[in-house]
Scaffold this active site. Sequence first.
Site, PDB file in Angstrom:
ATOM      1  N   ASP A  79      40.833  49.041  27.597  1.00  0.00           N
ATOM      2  CA  ASP A  79      41.517  47.541  27.432  1.00  0.00           C
ATOM      3  C   ASP A  79      41.000  46.335  28.130  1.00  0.00           C
ATOM      4  O   ASP A  79      40.387  46.491  29.253  1.00  0.00           O
ATOM      5  CB  ASP A  79      43.024  47.821  27.728  1.00  0.00           C
ATOM      6  CG  ASP A  79      43.922  48.601  26.767  1.00  0.00           C
ATOM      7  OD1 ASP A  79      43.286  49.091  25.925  1.00  0.00           O
ATOM      8  OD2 ASP A  79      45.128  48.732  26.946  1.00  0.00           O
ATOM      9  N   HIS A  83      47.132  38.545  26.932  1.00  0.00           N
ATOM     10  CA  HIS A  83      47.750  39.851  27.569  1.00  0.00           C
ATOM     11  C   HIS A  83      49.166  39.372  28.117  1.00  0.00           C
ATOM     12  O   HIS A  83      49.488  39.762  28.946  1.00  0.00           O
ATOM     13  CB  HIS A  83      46.896  40.078  28.658  1.00  0.00           C
ATOM     14  CG  HIS A  83      47.066  41.749  29.029  1.00  0.00           C
ATOM     15  ND1 HIS A  83      48.044  41.940  29.930  1.00  0.00           N
ATOM     16  CD2 HIS A  83      46.224  42.797  28.835  1.00  0.00           C
ATOM     17  CE1 HIS A  83      47.943  43.563  29.905  1.00  0.00           C
ATOM     18  NE2 HIS A  83      46.929  43.789  29.418  1.00  0.00           N
ATOM     19  N   HIS A  85      40.235  51.046  31.238  1.00  0.00           N
ATOM     20  CA  HIS A  85      40.015  49.500  31.204  1.00  0.00           C
ATOM     21  C   HIS A  85      38.558  49.230  31.768  1.00  0.00           C
ATOM     22  O   HIS A  85      38.028  49.601  32.627  1.00  0.00           O
ATOM     23  CB  HIS A  85      41.148  48.645  32.267  1.00  0.00           C
ATOM     24  CG  HIS A  85      42.347  48.847  31.903  1.00  0.00           C
ATOM     25  ND1 HIS A  85      43.027  50.004  32.396  1.00  0.00           N
ATOM     26  CD2 HIS A  85      43.401  48.014  31.375  1.00  0.00           C
ATOM     27  CE1 HIS A  85      44.273  49.924  31.995  1.00  0.00           C
ATOM     28  NE2 HIS A  85      44.453  48.884  31.541  1.00  0.00           N
TER      29      HIS A  85
END
Length: 450
Positions: free
Chosen positions: A256, A311, A401
């Site tokens: 992510d 986000h 991530h």
Amino acid sequence: MLKKIPFRRIRWPGWVVLIIIGFSFVYGMAQLVDAIRFDPESEGTSPQAIDFKTETVNTNTYTMAIKTPVMEDSHINKPLNGWIEKEKEDFLKRVKENKKELGEGYRGHLIIQADSRKSTQNTYSIIFHSYQLVNDVRGKEHVKTFTLDMSEKKFVKLPDIMTTNDEMLQTIRTRLQPQSNAKLQEAIKDPASWNWTLNGKALTLYFNDIEEAGPTRVEIPIHAILPYLDDKIADDLGVAVASTGLGEKYVALTFDDGPDPHVTPRILNVLKEHDVQATFFMLGSQAEKYPAVAKSVAEAGHEIGNHTDHHKDLTKIGREQMVQEVMVSRQKIISATKVVPDILRPPYGAINSDVETIANDNGTSLVLWSVDSLDWENKNAAAINRVVQKEIAPGAIILLHDVHSTTADALPTLLTTLEKEGYRFLTVSQLQSKLAAETASPFYGNMKKG
């Protein structure tokens, strides 16, 4: 004692005034109730054994409108009525303390709404939403829940139906990231005191006195807490758990928040060395900023997903902003990668009906995760590997991530270890197909039981 109103002495203009006053009170209370942010779930229906009655009080200094559940069993009614009486006592005490400011058109108000929501065939939650306004600019709001097992005629606390150990609390903490503060972290230490409701989609928590705006509402996806739920409760909720065939140890790696010009290329190199295909949930703003990096992810054959533009927690913004966050990001990702992202991961795993509608309207599958590496928190390669290896299970979706250098540091050892344990790596879409998972609903992957 209340004096009888001498109705015979009131001429017709007086009756008109009385009717107008009565209508104004009813209308005013209805407007005030409507203004309270109480949003019962659409699937919440009251069981036949629970009726509700509404009590209204109208004086010169205060009004009260209280909805009370009424059940046949006095043993069950007692704690419910006890809580309501405590609310009334607190309110009347505040009215007394502010009596100089009340009267002559300015009054205090107490409104208690009540609703019931079904959890399992025999379990219902009763939710009270209390609102007090006494000489305040902003009213005082909070939520109180009672969960009732109708078959055994007893109230249930969360530790009665699920394990509430440190591991479970850490799972909850990871879901509180966008809302986390000292008060909230303190509040989650005692699960027995939580206000909560449960259904087949989520565990919903209500925390009072965290924010000035009112109770803090947090939804934890059901698959995130499934390993800690009592097996009978999980069965009664009808939670479907996808499973791979015997001996098939497939998992999906997901990344992510990228692309990142420093970390993403390192991760691509490691994945290439191990011949692993992964799924990258990109931020539109990052893809726009680093289009060459985004393009390199697609050219390496990895799956591309949408992680919104900036986000933001989609459940905390308006529907128009929500659409913009998703659709603007989608277009930026397409421009950079020449790939249409048909899977969406909402930031923080935050989902509500609007998010689901937007995803479905655009033919997008919602994808979350079942194993959180906590790389965003630990930022330590060894710790990342320990967390994943502890929670891994066939059919898992692993959250990582590609913006933390420690994630790139941890990846070689992680892949090598999992390969030695017999795991094979797929993209999310490939895993969905392998598990025959429905894509219309949020997809979490499998979790480790026990």
